[in-house]
Enzyme design. Structure first.
Site, PDB file in Angstrom:
ATOM      1  N   ASP A   1       0.814  -1.213   0.000  1.00  0.00           N
ATOM      2  CA  ASP A   1       0.000   0.000   0.000  1.00  0.00           C
ATOM      3  C   ASP A   1       0.849   1.265   0.000  1.00  0.00           C
ATOM      4  O   ASP A   1       0.482   2.272  -0.598  1.00  0.00           O
ATOM      5  CB  ASP A   1      -0.921   0.004   1.222  1.00  0.00           C
ATOM      6  CG  ASP A   1      -2.031  -1.028   1.107  1.00  0.00           C
ATOM      7  OD1 ASP A   1      -2.171  -1.619   0.018  1.00  0.00           O
ATOM      8  OD2 ASP A   1      -2.747  -1.251   2.098  1.00  0.00           O
ATOM      9  N   GLY A   2       1.989   1.216   0.686  1.00  0.00           N
ATOM     10  CA  GLY A   2       2.860   2.389   0.731  1.00  0.00           C
ATOM     11  C   GLY A   2       3.350   2.793  -0.644  1.00  0.00           C
ATOM     12  O   GLY A   2       3.491   3.988  -0.939  1.00  0.00           O
ATOM     13  N   ASN A  25      -4.630   9.258   1.612  1.00  0.00           N
ATOM     14  CA  ASN A  25      -5.121   8.596   2.830  1.00  0.00           C
ATOM     15  C   ASN A  25      -5.583   9.567   3.915  1.00  0.00           C
ATOM     16  O   ASN A  25      -6.750   9.581   4.285  1.00  0.00           O
ATOM     17  CB  ASN A  25      -4.073   7.631   3.378  1.00  0.00           C
ATOM     18  CG  ASN A  25      -2.710   8.278   3.516  1.00  0.00           C
ATOM     19  OD1 ASN A  25      -2.478   9.406   3.091  1.00  0.00           O
ATOM     20  ND2 ASN A  25      -1.784   7.560   4.124  1.00  0.00           N
ATOM     21  N   ASP A  26      -4.690  10.389   4.459  1.00  0.00           N
ATOM     22  CA  ASP A  26      -5.113  11.261   5.552  1.00  0.00           C
ATOM     23  C   ASP A  26      -4.134  12.407   5.765  1.00  0.00           C
ATOM     24  O   ASP A  26      -3.023  12.411   5.236  1.00  0.00           O
ATOM     25  CB  ASP A  26      -5.267  10.467   6.858  1.00  0.00           C
ATOM     26  CG  ASP A  26      -4.023   9.656   7.187  1.00  0.00           C
ATOM     27  OD1 ASP A  26      -2.925  10.238   7.180  1.00  0.00           O
ATOM     28  OD2 ASP A  26      -4.148   8.449   7.449  1.00  0.00           O
ATOM     29  N   ASP A  70      -3.454  15.120  21.546  1.00  0.00           N
ATOM     30  CA  ASP A  70      -2.203  14.870  20.830  1.00  0.00           C
ATOM     31  C   ASP A  70      -2.238  15.429  19.415  1.00  0.00           C
ATOM     32  O   ASP A  70      -1.204  15.753  18.839  1.00  0.00           O
ATOM     33  CB  ASP A  70      -1.919  13.367  20.765  1.00  0.00           C
ATOM     34  CG  ASP A  70      -1.563  12.794  22.124  1.00  0.00           C
ATOM     35  OD1 ASP A  70      -1.043  13.556  22.955  1.00  0.00           O
ATOM     36  OD2 ASP A  70      -1.813  11.601  22.349  1.00  0.00           O
TER      37      ASP A  70
END
Length: 234
Positions: free
Chosen positions: A106-107, A185-186, A215
């Site tokens: 996936d990376g 993705n994000d 955080d």
């Protein structure tokens, strides 16, 4: 300050029986392999040779591929090396590439999406890495899988992306341009090395929705949220 907006989508092929419209003629292909994985050298050479010698395509690769010492000693790679086309980080590949083929996990696919900050060509991913939620195809049948895609027998899934604009030090230097990134993705905003909690104000369309103390904050696409859910055991 970071601002996130929706952006152009990424289209990936899925391992299903669903068919898509026959794509435009594919003549230029970008092949991306997982960096630093020697086990991918043989599949990479096999794929590149097939695309050039059997499908008569123009194959683009990253400059680092041409500098790989292990590949340089491969006789099969030597036969096609001069026919490969490279590019620079500053090059706009949007109009140059018809199809992206990823070898890895996936990376590798996320990296391929990041290379295209505008529109992204269709992507087909072969699972040769550790995680393969986005790379559903097995390499041992790569000829059949790619031919299915070229003939319009592949299932195409559109995946939305996020555009993130990061503005830093605007008060001190108003002429400093903001950083701009498009991600599949994000987007993660965190406190970094600071030992203190972050205080984050969240606005949507200019209206403050809430303030967050913690955080950090994750703004995710459907692709990214699915990955988080799977990682959490869903």
């Amino acid at each position: 300050m970071a601002m996130a907006t929706s952006s152009a989508s990424t289209s990936t092929f899925q391992a299903t029986s669903q068919t898509s419209k026959k794509p435009k003629a594919v003549k230029k292909v970008l092949v991306i392999k997982k960096i630093g994985d020697s086990s991918l050298l043989s599949p990479f050479v096999q794929l590149v040779r097939w695309l050039i010698e059997e499908k008569f395509m123009v194959v683009f690769v990253e400059p680092s591929v041409m500098e790989d010492a292990v590949l340089q000693s491969n006789r099969d790679f030597d036969r096609v090396q001069e026919k490969l086309v490279t590019f620079q980080d500053s090059d706009d590949l949007t109009e140059k590439i018809d199809l992206i083929i990823c070898l890895g996990g996936d990376g590798t696919l996320l990296y391929a999406s990041y290379l295209f900050q505008k529109s992204v060509p269709p992507v087909i991913g072969f699972h040769l890495g550790s995680l393969g939620f986005l790379t559903p195809f097995k390499f041992d049948k790569f000829e059949k899988q790619i031919n299915n895609v070229l003939e319009g027998r592949g299932a195409l899934m559109l995946r939305s992306r996020l555009r993130c604009e990061i503005v830093r030090g605007h008060e001190q230097n108003p002429s400093k341009p903001p950083m701009d990134h498009v991600v599949l993705n994000d987007i993660v905003i965190d406190r970094g090395l600071s030992p203190y909690l972050s205080n984050i104000d969240l606005f949507i369309n200019g209206k403050q929705i809430t303030s967050v103390q913690g955080d950090g904050l994750i703004v995710s696409t459907p692709t990214g949220s699915t990955a988080y859910a799977v990682a959490a055991g869903a």
